[in-house]
Design a protein around this motif. Structure first.
Motif, PDB file in Angstrom:
ATOM      1  N   THR A  92      -3.211  10.749 -32.554  1.00  0.00           N
ATOM      2  CA  THR A  92      -3.711   9.374 -32.464  1.00  0.00           C
ATOM      3  C   THR A  92      -3.715   8.616 -33.794  1.00  0.00           C
ATOM      4  O   THR A  92      -3.846   7.397 -33.795  1.00  0.00           O
ATOM      5  CB  THR A  92      -5.149   9.364 -31.900  1.00  0.00           C
ATOM      6  N   GLU A  93      -3.606   9.315 -34.916  1.00  0.00           N
ATOM      7  CA  GLU A  93      -3.658   8.602 -36.191  1.00  0.00           C
ATOM      8  C   GLU A  93      -2.787   9.248 -37.253  1.00  0.00           C
ATOM      9  O   GLU A  93      -2.481  10.438 -37.210  1.00  0.00           O
ATOM     10  CB  GLU A  93      -5.091   8.477 -36.699  1.00  0.00           C
ATOM     11  N   SER A 145       4.880   1.729 -40.452  1.00  0.00           N
ATOM     12  CA  SER A 145       4.679   1.181 -39.102  1.00  0.00           C
ATOM     13  C   SER A 145       5.802   1.477 -38.113  1.00  0.00           C
ATOM     14  O   SER A 145       5.525   1.788 -36.953  1.00  0.00           O
ATOM     15  CB  SER A 145       4.414  -0.322 -39.163  1.00  0.00           C
ATOM     16  N   LYS A 182      -2.408   5.264 -34.850  1.00  0.00           N
ATOM     17  CA  LYS A 182      -3.030   4.212 -35.645  1.00  0.00           C
ATOM     18  C   LYS A 182      -2.859   4.597 -37.116  1.00  0.00           C
ATOM     19  O   LYS A 182      -3.126   5.733 -37.509  1.00  0.00           O
ATOM     20  CB  LYS A 182      -4.513   4.086 -35.290  1.00  0.00           C
ATOM     21  N   LYS A 188      -3.961   4.534 -40.892  1.00  0.00           N
ATOM     22  CA  LYS A 188      -5.107   4.336 -41.778  1.00  0.00           C
ATOM     23  C   LYS A 188      -4.616   4.571 -43.201  1.00  0.00           C
ATOM     24  O   LYS A 188      -3.925   5.555 -43.462  1.00  0.00           O
ATOM     25  CB  LYS A 188      -6.243   5.295 -41.436  1.00  0.00           C
TER      26      LYS A 188
END
Length: 158
Positions: free
Chosen positions: A45-46, A76, A83, A85
């Motif tokens: 998820t990240e 990106s 996500k 960070k």
């Protein structure tokens, strides 16, 4: 294989071509602004990236916001639902980096110091001090630090 992006091997969901694409982008930022990237953590998820900028001859320094944008531009396209960070560490110059010949002259004037007082306080002979103050001799980083901390200390005690 040496990579520009530290811990790039942690991006196991990317193929070699995608990793190479990231490396090319990161290499450009390293070359032109001394910005480096470290993959800190990858989950489903990240993606956590630490981005840091070190001293560079171009003196083209980015603030935290700019470092985040640079990181987003590099990573990106390769998130695949994760996500991003970013932990941004902008370049922070050493206090002595502000010391120039003009800075020394300005500090001497503000603190009403004469060259002879600097000679005595710093243990620098007259000819060397004259060459430094006139800009005819380059200062080492240690000399810049000496001048910086001398003038800062002198402000405190006067």
């Amino acid at each position: 294989m040496k990579t520009v992006i530290e811990n790039l091997h942690r991006l196991t969901y990317l193929n070699d071509g995608q990793k190479q694409s990231l490396e090319v982008k990161a290499q450009a930022h390293l070359r032109y602004s001394n910005i480096s990237f470290t993959v800190m953590k990858v989950t489903d998820t990240e993606l956590i990236i630490q981005t840091a900028q070190l001293k560079h001859l171009s003196e083209n320094y980015a603030d935290m916001e700019k470092l985040v944008k640079v990181t987003e531009s590099v990573f990106s396209p390769m998130l695949y639902g994760r996500k991003l960070k970013v932990g941004a560490k902008p370049y922070v110059p050493a206090p002595a980096d502000i010391v120039t010949f003009d800075w020394i002259k300005k500090e001497m004037a503000q603190q009403q110091l004469k060259a002879v007082e600097l000679e005595t306080a710093l243990g620098i002979d007259k000819s060397t001090l004259s060459l430094l103050i006139s800009g005819k001799r380059d200062m080492t980083r240690a000399m810049k630090s000496m001048f910086y901390y001398f003038f800062e200390y002198n402000k405190l005690v006067s």
